[in-house]
Design an enzyme around this catalytic site. Structure first.
Site, mmCIF file in Angstrom:
data_model
loop_
_atom_site.group_PDB
_atom_site.id
_atom_site.type_symbol
_atom_site.label_atom_id
_atom_site.label_comp_id
_atom_site.label_asym_id
_atom_site.label_seq_id
_atom_site.Cartn_x
_atom_site.Cartn_y
_atom_site.Cartn_z
ATOM 1 N N GLY A 15 0.823 -1.210 0.000
ATOM 2 C CA GLY A 15 0.000 0.000 0.000
ATOM 3 C C GLY A 15 0.854 1.256 0.000
ATOM 4 O O GLY A 15 1.904 1.301 0.645
ATOM 5 N N ARG A 25 13.431 10.019 -3.095
ATOM 6 C CA ARG A 25 14.340 11.159 -3.344
ATOM 7 C C ARG A 25 15.608 11.031 -2.509
ATOM 8 O O ARG A 25 16.728 11.235 -3.007
ATOM 9 C CB ARG A 25 13.603 12.461 -2.998
ATOM 10 C CG ARG A 25 14.440 13.723 -3.022
ATOM 11 C CD ARG A 25 13.569 14.908 -2.601
ATOM 12 N NE ARG A 25 14.301 16.158 -2.555
ATOM 13 C CZ ARG A 25 14.942 16.631 -1.491
ATOM 14 N NH1 ARG A 25 14.961 15.903 -0.381
ATOM 15 N NH2 ARG A 25 15.569 17.792 -1.534
ATOM 16 N N ARG A 76 1.023 -5.495 -5.933
ATOM 17 C CA ARG A 76 1.249 -6.737 -5.207
ATOM 18 C C ARG A 76 1.491 -7.826 -6.247
ATOM 19 O O ARG A 76 0.776 -7.910 -7.238
ATOM 20 C CB ARG A 76 0.054 -7.068 -4.314
ATOM 21 C CG ARG A 76 -0.268 -5.924 -3.343
ATOM 22 C CD ARG A 76 -1.354 -6.307 -2.350
ATOM 23 N NE ARG A 76 -1.823 -5.140 -1.616
ATOM 24 C CZ ARG A 76 -1.228 -4.640 -0.537
ATOM 25 N NH1 ARG A 76 -0.123 -5.194 -0.088
ATOM 26 N NH2 ARG A 76 -1.725 -3.587 0.086
ATOM 27 N N GLY A 108 4.711 -7.290 4.478
ATOM 28 C CA GLY A 108 4.667 -8.187 3.326
ATOM 29 C C GLY A 108 5.821 -7.935 2.373
ATOM 30 O O GLY A 108 6.432 -8.880 1.844
ATOM 31 N N THR A 130 4.295 2.519 5.754
ATOM 32 C CA THR A 130 2.927 2.045 5.980
ATOM 33 C C THR A 130 2.243 2.987 6.954
ATOM 34 O O THR A 130 2.827 3.369 7.966
ATOM 35 C CB THR A 130 2.899 0.605 6.542
ATOM 36 O OG1 THR A 130 1.571 0.303 7.007
ATOM 37 C CG2 THR A 130 3.874 0.423 7.689
ATOM 38 N N ASP A 134 2.791 -0.181 12.290
ATOM 39 C CA ASP A 134 2.758 -1.475 12.984
ATOM 40 C C ASP A 134 4.011 -2.318 12.786
ATOM 41 O O ASP A 134 3.962 -3.546 12.911
ATOM 42 C CB ASP A 134 1.530 -2.268 12.527
ATOM 43 C CG ASP A 134 1.503 -2.522 11.026
ATOM 44 O OD1 ASP A 134 2.337 -1.943 10.293
ATOM 45 O OD2 ASP A 134 0.646 -3.297 10.573
ATOM 46 N N ARG A 159 -17.426 16.826 13.179
ATOM 47 C CA ARG A 159 -17.912 17.341 14.456
ATOM 48 C C ARG A 159 -18.868 18.522 14.258
ATOM 49 O O ARG A 159 -19.843 18.677 15.007
ATOM 50 C CB ARG A 159 -16.740 17.770 15.339
ATOM 51 C CG ARG A 159 -17.209 18.283 16.711
ATOM 52 C CD ARG A 159 -16.097 18.900 17.515
ATOM 53 N NE ARG A 159 -15.164 17.896 17.993
ATOM 54 C CZ ARG A 159 -13.928 17.757 17.534
ATOM 55 N NH1 ARG A 159 -13.483 18.554 16.576
ATOM 56 N NH2 ARG A 159 -13.132 16.834 18.021
ATOM 57 N N GLY A 175 -6.903 0.279 9.943
ATOM 58 C CA GLY A 175 -6.242 -0.424 11.027
ATOM 59 C C GLY A 175 -6.820 -1.811 11.150
ATOM 60 O O GLY A 175 -7.610 -2.097 12.051
ATOM 61 N N ARG A 176 -6.431 -2.675 10.213
ATOM 62 C CA ARG A 176 -6.971 -4.039 10.210
ATOM 63 C C ARG A 176 -6.491 -4.820 11.428
ATOM 64 O O ARG A 176 -7.234 -5.568 12.039
ATOM 65 C CB ARG A 176 -6.557 -4.741 8.912
ATOM 66 C CG ARG A 176 -7.236 -6.085 8.661
ATOM 67 C CD ARG A 176 -6.917 -6.583 7.268
ATOM 68 N NE ARG A 176 -5.483 -6.545 7.009
ATOM 69 C CZ ARG A 176 -4.941 -6.308 5.823
ATOM 70 N NH1 ARG A 176 -5.716 -6.066 4.788
ATOM 71 N NH2 ARG A 176 -3.631 -6.302 5.667
ATOM 72 N N LYS A 218 -22.194 15.825 27.413
ATOM 73 C CA LYS A 218 -21.116 15.970 26.430
ATOM 74 C C LYS A 218 -21.721 16.210 25.048
ATOM 75 O O LYS A 218 -22.579 15.445 24.592
ATOM 76 C CB LYS A 218 -20.242 14.713 26.418
ATOM 77 C CG LYS A 218 -18.976 14.838 25.577
ATOM 78 C CD LYS A 218 -18.099 13.600 25.759
ATOM 79 C CE LYS A 218 -16.896 13.611 24.838
ATOM 80 N NZ LYS A 218 -15.926 14.656 25.200
#
Length: 327
Positions: A15, A25, A76, A108, A130, A134, A159, A175-176, A218
């Site tokens: 990705g 660069r 890929r 990967g 990435t 992670d 908001r 965020g798998r 809130k």
């Protein structure tokens, strides 16, 4: 014995992430500084197999520092997973007398690079690119800071509508397997709650936070949800809340690939520049099968095996602070 290096190839894989162009660069210009030939490999490992390779010089990478995505493209490659595909890729490298590789990507990409390096005794250094942040062996990966800034910008806009109509918004972020984007953006946006892959939270925990928010009057009714959370699909979560609290008008916004694009932040540009130079200098020093990273503002090199297999624990302190400040 340290291998003599005169030519280096650079590719981006997996990705895309903001900061990849800044890293390209840095690799090209650091290579030129050390009188090395640098070749750009287009479309990742598949381009390596298809011989989509072109020599780059310092001027080839002008005006890309601020650009998102990757000028080398990415893909890929199932073919690279095969021994025959990797053999073909190595033959193409030999055609250009390429002595070493810099791979910009995630776990990967590094897995493929590790196997390739072992099979053909080819020096390879990785640069962590990435948005998920992670990979073990660096405080930040390329693209993470930019992605969280994009999320914050989007949440700030959402908001306005949430408060104008007294609506509850569930904002799904990438965020798998990692909740780093979700947690940091939830804290920075003052979200009511955050749902993470690392936390096996029951639905009742979310109900409790919603009730606490209402009791405290809130007005910021935003919940950040990581796509890989264990609670369930974001739309399903919103449906459960609607069923229990019909008076809450619940909406879902999925940010998706918005998080991958955009001009890289200052942090990502500087990080990419540091790691690009470190990768070239590391190869010249004889390093291989390692990822260049930054920990406590110092360059470190971590083996591919550790970078891929070791898990980074969720920052429980950030989660604790988020809970305190969401009252």
């Amino acid at each position: 014995m340290k291998k003599q290096i005169q030519s280096i190839g650079v590719l981006t894989s997996g990705g895309d992430a903001p900061g990849m162009n800044a890293a390209i660069r840095a690799v090209v210009r650091a290579g030129a500084y050390y009188n090395l030939k640098v070749f750009g490999i287009y479309e990742g490992y598949q381009g390596l197999i298809e011989n989509n390779i072109k020599e780059l010089d310092a001027r080839s990478v002008k005006n890309i520092l601020n650009r998102g995505g990757t000028i080398l493209k990415s893909s890929r490659s199932e073919e690279f997973r095969t021994e025959a595909g990797r053999k073909k890729a190595h033959q193409n490298l030999q055609q250009y007398n390429i002595d070493a590789l810099v791979i910009i990507g995630g776990d990967g990409s590094f897995t493929g690079g590790h196997i390739f390096s072992q099979e053909f005794d080819l020096p390879i250094i990785g640069i962590p690119g990435t948005i998920d942040n992670d990979l073990y062996g660096t405080d930040y990966t390329l693209g993470f800071d930019t992605a969280t800034n994009v999320v914050i910008d989007c949440i700030d806009k959402i908001r306005d509508t949430a408060e104008s109509h007294n609506r509850l918004f569930f904002v799904e972020v990438m965020g798998r397997d990692s909740g780093f984007i979700a947690l940091r953006s939830a804290l920075a946006s003052g979200a009511l709650d955050v749902v993470l892959p690392e936390e096996d939270s029951p639905m009742q925990d979310l109900f409790n936070e919603l009730e606490k928010g209402e009791a405290n009057q809130k007005t910021n009714k935003l919940v950040v949800v990581a796509e890989g959370n264990k609670m369930g699909d974001t739309f399903w979560i919103a449906d459960q809340v609607r069923d229990k609290y019909p008076h809450l008008e619940s909406k879902v916004t999925i940010l998706g690939h918005l998080q991958r694009g955009g001009s890289p932040s200052c942090l990502d540009r500087v990080l990419a520049s540091q790691l690009g130079v470190a990768a070239i200098e590391g190869l010249l020093e004889g390093k291989s099968k390692v990822m260049a990273g930054l920990i406590d503002n110092k360059i470190v090199f971590t083996s591919f095996e550790e970078a891929i297999n070791k898990k980074i624990p969720l920052n429980k302190e950030l989660l604790r602070i988020s809970k305190i400040l969401s009252i």
